[in-house]
Design an enzyme around this catalytic site. Structure first.
Site, mmCIF file in Angstrom:
data_model
loop_
_atom_site.group_PDB
_atom_site.id
_atom_site.type_symbol
_atom_site.label_atom_id
_atom_site.label_comp_id
_atom_site.label_asym_id
_atom_site.label_seq_id
_atom_site.Cartn_x
_atom_site.Cartn_y
_atom_site.Cartn_z
ATOM 1 N N ASP A 166 0.865 -1.185 0.000
ATOM 2 C CA ASP A 166 0.000 0.000 0.000
ATOM 3 C C ASP A 166 0.900 1.234 0.000
ATOM 4 O O ASP A 166 1.465 1.590 1.045
ATOM 5 C CB ASP A 166 -0.917 0.009 1.228
ATOM 6 N N LYS A 229 -6.901 3.390 -3.285
ATOM 7 C CA LYS A 229 -7.316 3.367 -1.885
ATOM 8 C C LYS A 229 -7.474 4.789 -1.389
ATOM 9 O O LYS A 229 -6.695 5.667 -1.767
ATOM 10 C CB LYS A 229 -6.240 2.611 -1.090
ATOM 11 N N LYS A 265 -10.282 0.260 -2.465
ATOM 12 C CA LYS A 265 -10.170 0.055 -1.021
ATOM 13 C C LYS A 265 -10.452 1.345 -0.268
ATOM 14 O O LYS A 265 -9.605 2.234 -0.224
ATOM 15 C CB LYS A 265 -8.767 -0.459 -0.666
#
Lengths: 329, 779
Positions: A166, A229, A265
């Site tokens: 991430d 995300k 996400k």
């Protein structure tokens, strides 16, 4: 009926669909992006009133939400034992008797998400479960450490066994309208990830406008992001429905234009079972059923699971539950 | 399905709202209803069944009102009205507040009952209809409270007959009853026969609120009952929401009755998508525009206009969104499109769509229940303006579409309709949005949004979408009238005579059309004599062709509407200045025409009138309504268009100036028919206009018989409003002829007016339409 997701060995995207290779930066497309804030907010505000799932359907949807959770701990006081406890929870996120009553088995969360130093511990704890370890990286959460160290950090985490990375983008590139720089940065991160999947954290709470969110989403996808995300969870505003709507509409446009599916996400601030249902219905209505699987949808959440567990027990017993009746993560 | 199976399919499954409480309420009422008259329910009588359109099940049996019932309701309302008005605004506010509170306390019961009766999704009844109805009562509780201080010169009309449609049964009831009660009126309301149940529940809460008997009366039944209300001699005002056809009939039926009338009718509202719009949001807007309430919405954005360059992409997104719509059980909390109100309506929609052969029809790829009144969301692209479905209101979940090239073509296409209720504009360009919105012929314009409603913002249409506004300060005019005694107006007749001319040189007064002096088409003139029978001159006798020419000239002067108030003020001042220079001559002319001595006083008043409206020309500001969104609702005053007016007979100059000045001050063009017995002041006056920079066609002056000209001017389809202050008995014929295209009328019904008083607010209001432009904002 299609093969159960539960029996699949892993939720990694490469198993089920072609990975997004990215494309050249198309500035014409980026500049043409529009996001009307008030209209997006209205859609987001009415969605919870338009969609409702009840009884067995609600239980099934909540179980689905569990499989999409990136069970996360990102604290300065994380220790190996604390991470092991979290991994144990990831393997058995819902009490066995509740799962039995619902006719489900083998359920686990989508991934465990930790800082780099905890990757090895998590990988060890999850060996054989098929649950991937995700590492936050690139100078998370601010992303302001030296560029080469940020790239090296990815490299280290991948070596340590992280299958998902991430990354955080440089917000200043967005705020300055420097889309080429954002693209190049994202490309470099993607390349550094190799086989590991990369989730681009936009830190939407720091991007100023929904239009910026839409453009940043597109640029990151063009540069090869596997997931986009919302947040690190450390910004003052994290995942919201309007931001989500903007990002998943960008995903939809990107899919329609390129044929590649990019995952989504939302992270931070999603702590109630009811919120999870709204997010799932948002994905279903705006992107379709395909995006309801953990290879294309994750919740970045730490306390959501607890609320879902209580709701599931209520569904099974008809009585409202208490948090101490469920194992802490 | 097992949990494990659902886990795979991730279907929504049923999410039913319970109907138990609403059904229990019906049982408690005996499943049979009478009318609500004078605070009591009457004994149930012969009538009809009210059905749930989603299932066909009978919900209750309702009574068909007889003439006796309507009489009783009107009598009760009449008996209660005086006391209700004298209760004062603050006293009435408390009852309105109580009604708002009770609507809130019984919110779910109202919502479920509405959905059972009407077929609309419970989400809409629960989240839109019922909260808006509450809001209307809260808002108008405030209006009642403020009436005494803010509207000191207005008073109640009396007894209001209100006829409402089946698409928003409770909400339309609120829109009608709340302002009427706030202003001190009492009401006789007839809900639509398909959907009367929430009105009867409302009657129940009127009792709970302790509302004085007779203030609210509700009678049920079909159109025949509506006709009884419309024709009833004891009713002072009719408010109707429904179809344009019925509205037209009501206009015809009330002609000459002196009843006040407001009509909120049909539409074929444009929904314009420019190429720089947020297309996804514009698609979502269409869900709220045409698939809201199954498209059974008078202001539904039913006519999609998309800029060519993005049309293909937009249609693709739209079709994908349509496939995601869920059609089914209205009581399901996860349903987007419910049941059409009745099999009759379903048949109408089906027939309209099936009879169309043009364009490309796309039906949502979504499941439809096996039984009940359901219709698939439908999109028809590639239509032309000449296709009937681009012109006719379908009143169902059917969207029709065409493309445009430029902003001005978008405006032309949007306005190419007999209707003018609402319009929607999607663009991210504020210049474009704020340029387009005022150009759209509509009472309401939504920018980057659609179907936004609030009690604080007036709602209502132009053209054949009706007249009058509901909501906001502008809506109160529909339920009040100026205080004061009504005096009859005596017929003013011309003097007769046989003597020769009073002046030496013969002068030839003409008609004034398009900035030119024109001989009458018919070639006839009328001798005008003074009181002593001396010949003052000849006035041309205008006929229908002169009206045609004058309206043509007025139409050509459309640029006047786009001039600034500052410019119009300058011209009005200039007219006043030039009139002042010839004051003595006009005073003399008036005295010799009327045989009285008030000429100079009249000229001075006319100059003052010109200065007054010059003053107003750049000051009759709109409002910014405080609507509960992040955004503004701009209530802009716009000109009505072309106003035809029959000027006062008794004040040959002042009567003409008093209607001309406010009309042109607000940007209207005018066709003025001068005082019939004393026309020569008007024909002198065009010389003043000629020297005062008044653009050609803005003011046109005709002379001749009011009775003869009235039907032609009122019947002209390109005239937007007709006023009459004539002493001839032409009020009824004007209202009757105006019904054809539902133009606004303002007639004196044989009542006198004191022309020495300006009464500027009344004239300015009549000379303008309020357009509410909703602009949500935020980046």
């Amino acid at each position: 009926m299609q093969k159960s997701a539960l029996t699949q060995p892993t939720q990694l995207p490469q198993i089920t669909h072609a990975r997004n290779p990215g494309m050249a930066l198309d500035m014409q497309w980026v500049r043409a992006v529009q996001a009307n804030t008030s209209a997006i907010e209205r859609r987001a505000a009415t969605l919870p009133g338009r969609r409702s799932v009840k009884k067995d359907y609600q239980a099934a949807w909540l179980l689905k939400a569990v499989t999409c959770i990136d069970l996360t701990t990102l604290s300065g006081d994380d220790t190996e034992d604390r991470v092991r406890r979290l991994c144990a929870k990831a393997r058995q996120p819902v009490r066995a008797d509740i799962l039995d009553a619902l006719g489900m088995d083998g359920l686990h969360v989508g991934a465990v998400c930790v800082y780099h130093d905890m990757v090895e511990t998590a990988v060890e704890a999850l060996r054989g479960t098929g649950i991937p370890v995700a590492a936050v990286s690139t100078g998370f959460p601010a992303g302001l450490s030296p560029f080469k160290l940020r790239v090296a950090e990815i490299d280290e985490s991948v070596k340590a066994g992280a299958e998902e990375i991430d990354i955080v983008i440089s917000r200043r590139h967005v705020l300055g309208g420097n889309w080429q720089a954002l693209y190049d940065e994202m490309r470099a991160f993607r390349d550094a990830c190799g086989e590991a999947h990369v989730k681009a954290i936009l830190a939407t709470g720091e991007l100023g406008t929904l239009r910026n969110v839409a453009r940043a989403s597109l640029v990151c996808m063009m540069a090869g992001a596997d997931f986009i995300k919302t947040s690190t969870g450390k910004e003052s505003v994290n995942a919201t429905l309007p931001v989500s709507l903007v990002m998943i509409r960008a995903i939809r446009d990107y899919y329609q234009r390129t044929g590649y599916r990019v995952g989504y996400k939302p992270a931070g601030g999603i702590s109630k079972a009811k919120d999870a249902l709204v997010y799932l219905s948002l994905m279903k209505d705006e992107l379709g059923h395909r995006w309801l699987q953990p290879d294309l949808f994750r919740f970045g959440a730490s306390s959501l699971l607890g609320d879902i567990e209580r709701q599931l027990e209520h569904h099974v017993t008809g009585r409202y539950s208490a948090s101490y009746r469920h194992a802490m993560g | 399905m097992t949990v494990k199976e659902i886990f795979e399919t991730m279907e929504y499954g049923p999410a039913p709202e319970s109907a138990a409480e609403a059904l229990a309420w019906l049982v408690d009422q005996g499943d049979r209803f009478g009318h609500f008259i004078d605070g009591e329910f009457t004994k149930p009588a012969n009538g009809f069944e009210s059905r749930n359109p989603a299932t066909g099940e009978v919900l209750a049996t309702l009574s068909q009102a007889t003439m006796g019932d309507v009489d009783a309701a009107v009598s009760a309302a009449r008996a209660a009205q005086d006391k209700w008005q004298k209760l004062g605004g603050a006293g009435r506010a408390r009852y309105l507040y109580a009604l708002a509170r009770l609507l809130q306390k019984h919110a779910r019961l109202f919502a479920v009952l509405e959905t059972l009766d009407n077929g609309k999704p419970i989400r809409e009844a629960r989240d839109i209809d019922v909260p808006l109805a509450q809001r209307h009562f809260y808002y108008h509780a405030g209006m009642a409270q403020l009436m005494d201080s803010e509207l000191p010169d207005r008073e109640a009309l009396g007894v209001c007959g209100q006829i409402i449609p089946w698409n928003f049964p409770l909400l339309m009831l609120a829109w009608k009853i709340a302002p009427a009660l706030a202003m001190g009126n009492t009401v006789v309301l007839k809900p639509a026969e398909y959907t009367s149940l929430t009105a009867l529940l409302f009657a129940d809460i009127c009792r709970q609120a302790g509302l004085p008997k007779g203030v609210v009366n509700i009678v049920t039944g079909d159109g025949a009952v509506g006709e009884m209300i419309v024709a009833h001699g004891g009713i002072d005002k009719i408010a109707f929401t429904g179809s344009t056809d019925v509205g037209r009939k009501i206009r015809q039926a009330t002609t000459g009755s002196g009843k006040a009338l407001t009509l909120e009718l049909g539409g074929k509202s444009p929904y314009i998508v420019f190429d720089d719009a947020d297309l996804d949001s514009a698609v979502e807007g269409l869900v709220d525009a045409i698939w809201f309430n199954q498209g059974q919405v008078c202001c539904a954005g039913s006519r999609l206009l998309v800029q060519e360059g993005v049309a293909e992409a937009f249609y693709a997104k739209l079709k994908a969104r349509m496939d995601g719509l869920r059609v089914g059980d209205p009581l399901d909390k996860c349903i987007d499109v419910g049941a059409v109100v009745d099999p009759v309506q379903l048949a109408t929609i089906t027939q309209l769509v099936d009879s169309n052969t043009a364009g490309e029809v796309y039906r949502a790829d979504t499941a439809l229940p096996a039984n009940g009144c359901f219709y698939l969301p439908t999109l028809i692209t590639g239509l032309s303006t000449s296709d009937p479905l681009m012109q006719e209101e379908i009143f169902g979940p059917v969207l029709v579409s065409t493309t445009f090239r430029t902003p001005s073509e978008a405006v032309d296409l949007a306005n190419n309709t007999r209707y003018g209720l609402a319009a929607t504009v999607w663009t991210e360009n504020v210049n474009l949005a704020l340029d387009i919105a005022p150009k759209l012929v509509a009472g309401v314009v939504w920018v980057n949004a659609t179907n936004l409603f609030d009690a604080a913002a007036g709602f209502g249409g132009v053209r054949e979408s009706g007249f009058g506004r509901e909501g906001g300060w502008e809506g109160l005019a529909a339920y009040t009238r100026p205080k004061g005694k009504i005096k009859p107006l005596a017929r003013v007749t011309a003097f007769e005579g046989s003597d020769g001319p009073a002046d030496g040189i013969d002068r030839t007064p003409k008609l004034y059309i398009g900035g030119k002096q024109a001989r009458p088409d018919g070639g006839y003139s009328q001798n005008i004599f003074d009181k002593k029978g001396r010949l003052l001159g000849q006035a041309p006798i205008a006929n229908r062709k002169d009206i045609r020419n004058a309206v043509e000239a007025a139409h050509a002067a459309s640029g006047w509407a786009r001039t600034t108030g500052h410019l119009r003020a300058q011209i009005l001042y200039y007219i006043g200045e030039n009139l002042s220079a010839r004051a003595n001559e006009f005073a003399h002319r008036i005295d010799s025409l009327t045989g009285k001595r008030g000429g100079m006083e009249e000229v001075e008043a006319a100059i003052d009138r010109l200065f007054t409206y010059a003053a107003w020309a750049d000051k009759y500001d709109g409002r910014v309504h405080g609507v509960p969104i992040r955004g503004v609702a701009l209530a802009m005053n716009e000109p009505v268009g072309i106003i035809g007016a029959f000027c006062a007979d008794e004040a040959p100059l002042l009567g003409l100036v008093s209607v001309m000045a406010p009309a042109i001050a607000m940007g209207n063009r005018t066709v003025l028919v001068a005082s019939e017995p004393f026309p020569l002041a008007a024909t002198d006056f065009y010389q003043i206009l000629e020297t005062s920079d008044v653009p050609a066609g803005v003011v046109n002056i005709l002379t001749g018989s009011h009775e003869e000209l009235a039907p032609h001017l009122a019947g002209h389809m390109n005239v937007d409003a007709v006023w009459s202050f004539s002493s001839s008995d032409i009020s009824a014929v004007i209202e009757k002829e105006a019904a054809h295209n539902l133009k606004r009328t303002w007639v004196n019904n044989g009542h006198a007016r004191d022309w020495m008083q300006a009464d500027a607010q009344a004239f300015l209001r009549a000379a303008s339409e309020v357009k509410n432009i909703w602009v949500p904002y935020g980046e």
